[in-house]
Scaffold this motif. Structure first.
Motif, PDB file in Angstrom:
ATOM      1  N   ILE A 227      41.583  59.683  -6.625  1.00 24.69           N
ATOM      2  CA  ILE A 227      43.116  58.672  -7.192  1.00 24.69           C
ATOM      3  C   ILE A 227      44.074  59.091  -5.759  1.00 24.69           C
ATOM      4  O   ILE A 227      43.942  59.687  -4.962  1.00 24.69           O
ATOM      5  CB  ILE A 227      44.360  59.331  -7.370  1.00 24.69           C
ATOM      6  N   GLY A 228      43.903  57.499  -5.658  1.00 23.00           N
ATOM      7  CA  GLY A 228      44.074  57.237  -4.089  1.00 23.00           C
ATOM      8  C   GLY A 228      43.631  55.147  -3.745  1.00 23.00           C
ATOM      9  O   GLY A 228      43.747  54.482  -4.394  1.00 23.00           O
ATOM     10  N   PHE A 229      44.279  55.078  -2.543  1.00 19.52           N
ATOM     11  CA  PHE A 229      43.914  53.662  -2.127  1.00 19.52           C
ATOM     12  C   PHE A 229      42.699  53.478  -1.488  1.00 19.52           C
ATOM     13  O   PHE A 229      41.962  53.621  -1.910  1.00 19.52           O
ATOM     14  CB  PHE A 229      45.235  53.021  -1.386  1.00 19.52           C
ATOM     15  N   ALA A 230      42.845  53.719  -0.010  1.00 14.94           N
ATOM     16  CA  ALA A 230      41.874  53.870   0.741  1.00 14.94           C
ATOM     17  C   ALA A 230      41.603  55.038   0.643  1.00 14.94           C
ATOM     18  O   ALA A 230      41.885  56.190   0.024  1.00 14.94           O
ATOM     19  CB  ALA A 230      42.428  53.918   1.857  1.00 14.94           C
ATOM     20  N   GLY A 231      40.159  55.241   0.637  1.00 17.19           N
ATOM     21  CA  GLY A 231      38.927  56.457   1.210  1.00 17.19           C
ATOM     22  C   GLY A 231      39.132  57.278   1.682  1.00 17.19           C
ATOM     23  O   GLY A 231      39.757  57.206   2.810  1.00 17.19           O
ATOM     24  N   ALA A 232      39.247  59.110   1.441  1.00 17.43           N
ATOM     25  CA  ALA A 232      39.487  59.823   2.428  1.00 17.43           C
ATOM     26  C   ALA A 232      38.210  59.323   4.268  1.00 17.43           C
ATOM     27  O   ALA A 232      39.111  59.572   5.185  1.00 17.43           O
ATOM     28  CB  ALA A 232      39.104  61.097   2.292  1.00 17.43           C
ATOM     29  N   ARG A 233      37.136  58.992   4.210  1.00 13.91           N
ATOM     30  CA  ARG A 233      36.515  58.575   5.583  1.00 13.91           C
ATOM     31  C   ARG A 233      37.169  58.001   6.736  1.00 13.91           C
ATOM     32  O   ARG A 233      37.758  57.751   7.478  1.00 13.91           O
ATOM     33  CB  ARG A 233      34.902  58.345   5.190  1.00 13.91           C
ATOM     34  N   VAL A 234      38.203  56.909   5.578  1.00 17.39           N
ATOM     35  CA  VAL A 234      38.535  55.312   6.503  1.00 17.39           C
ATOM     36  C   VAL A 234      40.008  56.032   6.405  1.00 17.39           C
ATOM     37  O   VAL A 234      39.919  55.525   7.745  1.00 17.39           O
ATOM     38  CB  VAL A 234      39.012  54.067   5.674  1.00 17.39           C
ATOM     39  N   ILE A 235      40.570  57.366   6.234  1.00 19.34           N
ATOM     40  CA  ILE A 235      42.090  57.555   6.449  1.00 19.34           C
ATOM     41  C   ILE A 235      42.094  58.137   8.097  1.00 19.34           C
ATOM     42  O   ILE A 235      42.529  58.039   8.658  1.00 19.34           O
ATOM     43  CB  ILE A 235      42.462  58.571   5.398  1.00 19.34           C
ATOM     44  N   GLU A 236      40.753  59.220   7.707  1.00 19.03           N
ATOM     45  CA  GLU A 236      40.637  60.039   8.414  1.00 19.03           C
ATOM     46  C   GLU A 236      40.158  59.793  10.278  1.00 19.03           C
ATOM     47  O   GLU A 236      40.531  59.361  11.305  1.00 19.03           O
ATOM     48  CB  GLU A 236      39.255  60.798   8.783  1.00 19.03           C
ATOM     49  N   GLN A 237      39.336  58.263   9.490  1.00 22.92           N
ATOM     50  CA  GLN A 237      39.060  57.337  10.859  1.00 22.92           C
ATOM     51  C   GLN A 237      40.157  56.755  11.435  1.00 22.92           C
ATOM     52  O   GLN A 237      39.722  56.730  13.010  1.00 22.92           O
ATOM     53  CB  GLN A 237      37.711  56.347  10.528  1.00 22.92           C
ATOM     54  N   THR A 238      40.986  56.268  10.872  1.00 24.85           N
ATOM     55  CA  THR A 238      42.328  55.894  10.827  1.00 24.85           C
ATOM     56  C   THR A 238      43.636  56.727  11.867  1.00 24.85           C
ATOM     57  O   THR A 238      43.726  56.156  12.269  1.00 24.85           O
ATOM     58  CB  THR A 238      42.397  54.739  10.373  1.00 24.85           C
ATOM     59  N   ILE A 239      43.702  57.635  11.434  1.00 18.03           N
ATOM     60  CA  ILE A 239      44.637  58.890  12.176  1.00 18.03           C
ATOM     61  C   ILE A 239      43.817  60.183  12.973  1.00 18.03           C
ATOM     62  O   ILE A 239      44.434  60.724  13.951  1.00 18.03           O
ATOM     63  CB  ILE A 239      45.017  59.385  11.003  1.00 18.03           C
ATOM     64  N   ARG A 240      42.567  59.834  12.797  1.00 18.73           N
ATOM     65  CA  ARG A 240      41.890  60.683  13.550  1.00 18.73           C
ATOM     66  C   ARG A 240      42.184  62.729  13.460  1.00 18.73           C
ATOM     67  O   ARG A 240      42.328  62.868  14.459  1.00 18.73           O
ATOM     68  CB  ARG A 240      41.591  60.147  15.354  1.00 18.73           C
ATOM     69  N   PRO A 244      43.749  67.726   4.481  1.00 18.20           N
ATOM     70  CA  PRO A 244      43.874  69.017   3.770  1.00 18.20           C
ATOM     71  C   PRO A 244      42.714  68.652   2.686  1.00 18.20           C
ATOM     72  O   PRO A 244      42.407  67.710   2.133  1.00 18.20           O
ATOM     73  CB  PRO A 244      44.653  69.032   3.245  1.00 18.20           C
ATOM     74  N   GLU A 245      41.765  70.129   2.505  1.00 19.91           N
ATOM     75  CA  GLU A 245      41.122  70.834   1.556  1.00 19.91           C
ATOM     76  C   GLU A 245      41.601  69.760   0.195  1.00 19.91           C
ATOM     77  O   GLU A 245      42.371  69.938  -0.635  1.00 19.91           O
ATOM     78  CB  GLU A 245      40.988  72.257   0.934  1.00 19.91           C
ATOM     79  N   GLY A 246      40.698  69.064  -0.688  1.00 21.18           N
ATOM     80  CA  GLY A 246      41.162  68.504  -1.980  1.00 21.18           C
ATOM     81  C   GLY A 246      41.984  67.396  -2.087  1.00 21.18           C
ATOM     82  O   GLY A 246      42.393  67.034  -2.963  1.00 21.18           O
ATOM     83  N   PHE A 247      42.378  66.647  -0.803  1.00 17.31           N
ATOM     84  CA  PHE A 247      42.767  65.470  -0.890  1.00 17.31           C
ATOM     85  C   PHE A 247      42.867  64.302  -1.354  1.00 17.31           C
ATOM     86  O   PHE A 247      41.184  63.400  -1.398  1.00 17.31           O
ATOM     87  CB  PHE A 247      42.871  65.318   0.349  1.00 17.31           C
ATOM     88  N   GLN A 248      43.320  64.197  -2.242  1.00 16.34           N
ATOM     89  CA  GLN A 248      43.500  63.088  -2.833  1.00 16.34           C
ATOM     90  C   GLN A 248      43.139  63.083  -4.704  1.00 16.34           C
ATOM     91  O   GLN A 248      42.403  62.245  -5.620  1.00 16.34           O
ATOM     92  CB  GLN A 248      42.242  61.212  -2.894  1.00 16.34           C
ATOM     93  N   ARG A 249      43.004  64.079  -4.395  1.00 16.09           N
ATOM     94  CA  ARG A 249      42.371  64.925  -5.910  1.00 16.09           C
ATOM     95  C   ARG A 249      43.767  65.435  -6.733  1.00 16.09           C
ATOM     96  O   ARG A 249      44.292  65.309  -6.455  1.00 16.09           O
ATOM     97  CB  ARG A 249      41.675  66.586  -5.829  1.00 16.09           C
ATOM     98  N   ALA A 250      43.734  65.294  -8.146  1.00 14.49           N
ATOM     99  CA  ALA A 250      44.333  65.071  -8.999  1.00 14.49           C
ATOM    100  C   ALA A 250      45.726  66.341  -8.946  1.00 14.49           C
ATOM    101  O   ALA A 250      47.217  66.260  -8.565  1.00 14.49           O
ATOM    102  CB  ALA A 250      44.361  65.007 -10.493  1.00 14.49           C
ATOM    103  N   GLU A 251      44.986  67.728  -8.659  1.00 14.45           N
ATOM    104  CA  GLU A 251      46.148  68.997  -8.801  1.00 14.45           C
ATOM    105  C   GLU A 251      46.695  68.650  -7.471  1.00 14.45           C
ATOM    106  O   GLU A 251      47.841  69.107  -6.732  1.00 14.45           O
ATOM    107  CB  GLU A 251      44.864  69.659  -8.362  1.00 14.45           C
ATOM    108  N   TYR A 252      45.974  68.204  -5.994  1.00 18.18           N
ATOM    109  CA  TYR A 252      47.011  67.603  -4.729  1.00 18.18           C
ATOM    110  C   TYR A 252      48.062  67.049  -5.099  1.00 18.18           C
ATOM    111  O   TYR A 252      48.833  67.304  -4.786  1.00 18.18           O
ATOM    112  CB  TYR A 252      45.696  67.585  -3.632  1.00 18.18           C
ATOM    113  N   LEU A 253      47.543  66.172  -5.560  1.00 20.71           N
ATOM    114  CA  LEU A 253      48.594  65.149  -5.909  1.00 20.71           C
ATOM    115  C   LEU A 253      50.067  65.636  -6.693  1.00 20.71           C
ATOM    116  O   LEU A 253      51.076  65.037  -5.933  1.00 20.71           O
ATOM    117  CB  LEU A 253      47.823  63.827  -6.558  1.00 20.71           C
ATOM    118  N   LYS A 254      49.892  65.964  -7.470  1.00 20.54           N
ATOM    119  CA  LYS A 254      50.541  67.266  -8.371  1.00 20.54           C
ATOM    120  C   LYS A 254      51.664  67.791  -7.976  1.00 20.54           C
ATOM    121  O   LYS A 254      52.610  67.514  -7.998  1.00 20.54           O
ATOM    122  CB  LYS A 254      50.107  67.835  -9.638  1.00 20.54           C
ATOM    123  N   GLU A 255      50.571  68.561  -6.485  1.00 19.91           N
ATOM    124  CA  GLU A 255      51.623  69.661  -5.889  1.00 19.91           C
ATOM    125  C   GLU A 255      52.636  69.087  -4.661  1.00 19.91           C
ATOM    126  O   GLU A 255      53.585  69.231  -4.420  1.00 19.91           O
ATOM    127  CB  GLU A 255      50.637  70.609  -4.959  1.00 19.91           C
TER     128      GLU A 255
END
Length: 312
Positions: A227-240, A244-255
């Protein structure tokens, strides 16, 4: 001549008429690599036994799992222009639509049904990822809006199962316009104080996440859903930075407070029914009192077909 007729020809016929093994006889679990018999996965609501990995569900299978007696009324949806921009990349857009319709048996990526959930009337919208990645175009936007309008008319909750890669690029700005349109329709349901419940399935991204998929009064996610808007790779390239592990997965978002609940598919129907009762302040209906959904005359112009049930 007898040898050719009695031996050779039957051999050729048996070879040509040989039954081929179905392509989907076995399913490989994306999580563990385990091979599972397709019929077992289908009977288990498309959850891999053992690993509990949630496979994608088609629209008909999803509706079948929600409504009482696996019966509902298909809501007729407004027609839209098939190819408003005359778009073409490697193939014509109209050809892609034809292929998607032949593959899924759906007119577009969203299907809407009206029926009963544990005896209480509800409207349910389902996004099918197999139809061009569940992308949001004019037809899908019209389907979501029509479903919400029907929920307002019938004074019922609206449950949305979201699964999408985002807005449909072949329709350009016309697809982006569906984001504010669906948002306004959600507000119409809020004004009559009826619940809007969203179930986020794998994956839910892009413009769908930026509009109706994150506007629910209750946000539910299936286990492991992306679940997310932009892909994880795009975010990593943007913020450099490394995410975190499990980023954008349901369990991470619930936490982190992005979703309210992570619910296993086997418990989804009971959870949705309980939430509808609580939010609508309705009493629980005993199993013996649960009947087939009944349609009232005003709905006939929306669902002229008889009750739809998923094919076996």
């Amino acid at each position: 001549m007898n040898w050719i007729s009695n031996v050779v020809r039957p051999k050729i016929r048996s070879f040509l008429n040989r039954r081929e093994t179905p392509e989907n006889l076995w399913i490989k679990c994306p999580d563990t690599g385990q091979l599972v018999f397709f019929k077992d996965v289908e009977a288990n609501q498309f959850v891999i036994p053992g690993s509990n990995y949630h496979m994608r569900m088609g629209a008909n299978a999803r509706l079948k799992s929600v409504f009482d007696n696996e019966t509902w009324y298909d809501v007729a949806l407004p027609p839209v222009a098939a190819d408003p921009l005359k778009f073409r990349d490697e193939r014509k857009y109209v050809d892609r639509i034809k292929d998607a319709r032949a593959k899924t048996g759906m007119n577009d990526s969203v299907k809407v049904g009206y029926g009963k959930l544990e005896g209480s009337p509800v409207v349910v919208g389902v996004q099918d990822f197999d139809f061009m990645g569940g992308s949001l175009g004019m037809a899908a936007g019209e389907a979501v809006v029509k479903g919400l309008e029907l929920a307002v008319e019938k004074q019922t909750p609206f449950i949305m199962f979201a699964a999408s890669g985002g807005a449909r690029m072949q329709e350009g700005v016309l697809s982006l316009m569906q984001m504010p349109r669906t948002t306004v329709a959600v507000q119409m349901l809020r004004e009559i104080r009826k619940p809007y419940i969203v179930v986020l399935t794998n994956p839910t991204t892009g413009g769908v996440t930026a509009s109706y998929a994150m506007l629910g009064d209750i946000q539910i996610a299936e286990p492991g859903a992306l679940i997310g808007f932009a892909g994880a790779r795009v975010i990593e390239q943007t913020i450099r930075e490394k995410l975190p592990e499990g980023f954008q997965r349901a369990e991470y978002l619930k936490e982190h407070g992005m979703v309210d609940m992570v619910v296993h598919r086997h418990e989804m129907r009971a959870t949705l029914a309980r939430l509808c009762r609580i939010l609508c302040k309705a009493e629980a209906i005993k199993p013996a009192e649960v009947e087939q959904p009944a349609v009232t005359p005003p709905l006939l112009d929306l669902a002229e077909a008889p009750p739809a049930a998923s094919p076996p």
